[in-house]
Design a protein around this motif. Sequence first.
Motif, PDB file in Angstrom:
ATOM      1  N   PRO A 128     -41.342 109.229 122.082  1.00  0.00           N
ATOM      2  CA  PRO A 128     -42.306 110.461 122.283  1.00  0.00           C
ATOM      3  C   PRO A 128     -41.884 111.598 121.335  1.00  0.00           C
ATOM      4  CG  PRO A 128     -40.771 110.323 123.949  1.00  0.00           C
ATOM      5  CD  PRO A 128     -40.385 109.015 123.403  1.00  0.00           C
ATOM      6  N   TRP A 129     -43.064 112.261 121.015  1.00  0.00           N
ATOM      7  CA  TRP A 129     -42.769 113.394 120.086  1.00  0.00           C
ATOM      8  C   TRP A 129     -42.025 114.485 120.772  1.00  0.00           C
ATOM      9  CZ3 TRP A 129     -45.295 114.498 115.321  1.00  0.00           C
ATOM     10  CH2 TRP A 129     -46.028 113.293 114.484  1.00  0.00           C
ATOM     11  N   THR A 130     -40.946 115.054 120.032  1.00  0.00           N
ATOM     12  CA  THR A 130     -40.496 116.071 120.462  1.00  0.00           C
ATOM     13  C   THR A 130     -41.230 117.517 120.539  1.00  0.00           C
ATOM     14  OG1 THR A 130     -39.227 116.922 118.411  1.00  0.00           O
ATOM     15  CG2 THR A 130     -38.319 115.156 120.103  1.00  0.00           C
ATOM     16  N   GLU A 131     -40.786 118.587 121.225  1.00  0.00           N
ATOM     17  CA  GLU A 131     -41.510 119.897 121.252  1.00  0.00           C
ATOM     18  C   GLU A 131     -41.492 120.501 119.643  1.00  0.00           C
ATOM     19  OE1 GLU A 131     -40.728 122.758 124.002  1.00  0.00           O
ATOM     20  OE2 GLU A 131     -40.473 121.435 125.709  1.00  0.00           O
ATOM     21  N   GLU A 132     -40.193 120.060 118.997  1.00  0.00           N
ATOM     22  CA  GLU A 132     -39.996 120.575 117.862  1.00  0.00           C
ATOM     23  C   GLU A 132     -40.700 120.057 116.857  1.00  0.00           C
ATOM     24  OE1 GLU A 132     -37.243 119.474 119.768  1.00  0.00           O
ATOM     25  OE2 GLU A 132     -36.839 121.507 120.339  1.00  0.00           O
ATOM     26  N   GLU A 133     -40.897 118.680 116.698  1.00  0.00           N
ATOM     27  CA  GLU A 133     -41.756 117.857 115.949  1.00  0.00           C
ATOM     28  C   GLU A 133     -43.176 118.592 116.184  1.00  0.00           C
ATOM     29  OE1 GLU A 133     -40.196 113.478 115.340  1.00  0.00           O
ATOM     30  OE2 GLU A 133     -40.751 114.032 117.458  1.00  0.00           O
TER      31      GLU A 133
END
Length: 117
Positions: free
Chosen positions: A19-24
């Motif tokens: 999953p994509w992180t919030e930072e990404e």
Amino acid sequence: KKQDEKIKETIAAGSYGQPWTEEEQTRLEELLKIYPPEDVEAKRWQKIASALGNRTTKQVCCRVQKYFIKLAKAGLPVPGRMPNLSTYARKIKTFLITSAISLLSFSQTTCLYDRTK
């Protein structure tokens, strides 16, 4: 240059299915503003993937597509795209009609003044 691309793809392969992180996601949104739309969108996704450093061009393309769909469904502007004025016009028309109907219903059920005087 091909060697650099292979190294980046190998690094990004570790993020495949993750999953994509919030930072990404935040960085992706920033990069969408930095890199404007191009005639060949694949070039834009490639630049963004390179700037992210840990995602492939294909991963970026898929993520952006899903992100744009989510924005459009929420009625929010899509970065780098002209707003669909017919959608906004339809929403405004619906709002005005609904407001007028509500106002008529209110005026018919509510006596604003005493007519007996």
